[in-house]
Design an enzyme around this catalytic site. Structure first.
Site, PDB file in Angstrom:
ATOM      1  N   HIS A 162       0.776  -1.119  -0.126  1.00  0.00           N
ATOM      2  CA  HIS A 162      -0.155   0.091   0.038  1.00  0.00           C
ATOM      3  C   HIS A 162       0.955   1.179   0.026  1.00  0.00           C
ATOM      4  CE1 HIS A 162      -3.811  -2.121   1.781  1.00  0.00           C
ATOM      5  NE2 HIS A 162      -3.321  -2.437   0.794  1.00  0.00           N
ATOM      6  N   PRO A 215      -5.820   0.150  18.102  1.00  0.00           N
ATOM      7  CA  PRO A 215      -5.653  -0.608  16.884  1.00  0.00           C
ATOM      8  C   PRO A 215      -5.589   0.688  15.536  1.00  0.00           C
ATOM      9  CG  PRO A 215      -7.778  -1.142  17.361  1.00  0.00           C
ATOM     10  CD  PRO A 215      -6.898  -0.630  18.431  1.00  0.00           C
ATOM     11  N   TYR A 243       3.025   6.600   9.914  1.00  0.00           N
ATOM     12  CA  TYR A 243       2.198   5.199   9.689  1.00  0.00           C
ATOM     13  C   TYR A 243       3.141   4.235   8.877  1.00  0.00           C
ATOM     14  CZ  TYR A 243      -1.999   2.828   7.965  1.00  0.00           C
ATOM     15  OH  TYR A 243      -2.854   1.759   7.995  1.00  0.00           O
TER      16      TYR A 243
END
Ligand code: APR
Ligand code: PHB
Length: 394
Positions: free
Chosen positions: A75, A296, A388
């Site tokens: 991704h 999460p 991230y």
């Protein structure tokens, strides 16, 4: 009582414990992994699988990267939707090529078990009442019960990879152990469905009805979440109700294009931020969920377990290779520096995207303003992207 001698006694056969055992084995260091559950039980757990590049590199170093390379997805970004609009965080563009790898944690754990088997690694399943002893001495040991007998594992070091509900933290005196915790009064209702995901990349949604997330495990297996009450009963959510609630939170284009189908897994997970310090006491080390938990939202749980194991395995290897204790001495300090940065990021992303009961009208406006700023500022999006994809290991 049977007595086994090894160099490193590991409590817990989840990703952290298995990865450590595998990395040590490759450097000629012996270990014994004591797992409370059966292998089937461990492999039945459904967990996130967004892997930072550091985690992918470590799995290759451990010799378990082949299937990951074949079956994972890459991704280069993800979307955030709010107020009916949808914005993409171009991670690769903002960070000079940074990406994440999507490969279920269950598959990571399966690959690690198979690698341990292939090298005749010692992983003892269904080991009851595992107990660390003499952790303050230079001759610690573990005891456990199996097949109606008590067994002992003499070792040089004990590593608690036994997760949030494990036993190892209790071996550190209360006067020594400092605990930091925030429990969020919400949960995530997560489902799996044998349907194509709505898009190749993940979609995070901030909505007045609550947070939602569209993820996937493969091109024919989707993973969806909707924020719910912390005590929500999954049985109160028949398939139709889940799909209607998810679509009510999605931007119009996603709600119109989503392919629904039977739910094959449904569960509610609580959200918690949790850290204990120090991550070492005498000859006992803590790694992974045994030492810290993140909500999460930022998909950091497995990745923090990986970076802990990177630092700890290096420390143990340098100790056995050349008697250098520096890595072990510095383990807790270095691991916690990275843990706290991921705790901050996960807390920030959770505050940004969820409707929290304690949020008043002012907080909701701040949330909206934070999102407006985020998508108006390359610097803000870059900060999100670099966290991230994973901050670098020290
Ligand atoms: N004795 C032996 N084993 C134990 C004990 C015990 N007293 N208590 C727990 N265990 C085992 C659990 O059955 C589990 O298999 O320790 C293992 C801990 O594994 P995880 O909870 O997966 O933790 P960790 O290996 O640190 O991996 C962190 O897993 O929970 C996810 O979100 C988390 O992605 C993160 C990753
Ligand atoms: C998941 O696929 O389960 C997942 C993905 C991203 C997250 C959390 C969970 O932030």
């Amino acid at each position: 009582m049977s007595i086994t001698r090894t160099q490193v006694g590991v409590i817990g056969g989840g990703p952290a414990g298995l990865l450590l055992s595998q990395l040590l084995h490759l450097k000629g260091i012996s270990s014994v992994v004591l797992e409370r559950q059966s292998r089937d039980y461990v492999l039945a757990r459904i967990r996130a699988g967004v892997l930072e590049q550091g985690t992918v590199g470590l799995l290759h170093e451990a010799g378990v990267g082949a299937r990951l390379d074949r079956e994972s997805q890459t991704h280069e970004g993800f979307d955030i939707a709010f107020s009916g609009r949808r914005h993409r965080i171009d991670m690769a563009g903002l960070t000079g090529g940074g990406v994440v790898t999507v490969y279920g944690q269950t598959e990571v754990t399966r690959d690690l078990y198979e690698a341990r088997d292939a090298m005749s690694g010692v992983v003892i399943e269904e080991a009851d009442n595992v107990t660390p002893h003499n952790v303050e001495s230079d001759a610690p040991y573990l005891t456990y019960e199996k097949n109606d007998g008590i067994h002992r594992v003499d070792c040089d070091f004990i590593v608690g990879c036994d997760g949030f509900h494990g036993v190892s933290r209790s071996a550190i005196p209360e006067l020594v152990l400092k605990t930091f915790e925030r429990v969020y009064p919400i949960g995530w209702l997560g489902i799996l469905s044998k349907t194509p995901p709505i898009s190749h990349e993940n979609l995070y949604v901030r909505h007045d009805r609550g947070f939602a997330l569209c993820s996937q495990r493969s091109s024919i297996l989707s993973r969806y979440y909707v924020q719910c009450a912390v005590d929500e009963d999954p049985d109160e959510w028949p398939d139709e109700r889940f799909w209607e609630e998810l679509k009510a939170r999605l931007p119009e284009d996603a709600a119109a294009s989503i392919i629904t189908g039977p739910l094959v897994e449904k569960s509610v997970a609580p959200l918690r931020s949790f850290v204990v310090e120090p991550m070492r006491y005498g000859r006992l080390f803590l790694a992974g969920d045994a030492a810290h938990i993140v909500p999460p939202t930022g998909a950091k749980g497995l990745n923090l377990a990986a970076s802990d194991i990177h630092y700890l395995s290096q420390g143990l290897i340098h100790f056995y290779d050349r008697g250098d204790e520096q890595g072990l001495t510095n383990y807790s300090k270095i691991a916690l520096r990275r843990v706290w940065k991921a705790e901050r990021f996960s807390w920030w992303m959770t505050q940004l995207l969820h409707r929290l009961p304690e949020h008043g009208a002012f907080d909701r406006r701040i949330q909206e303003s934070e999102l407006e700023y985020l998508f108006s500022s390359k610097a803000a999006m870059t900060a999100l992207a670099e966290n991230y994809i994973g901050l670098p290991y020290e």
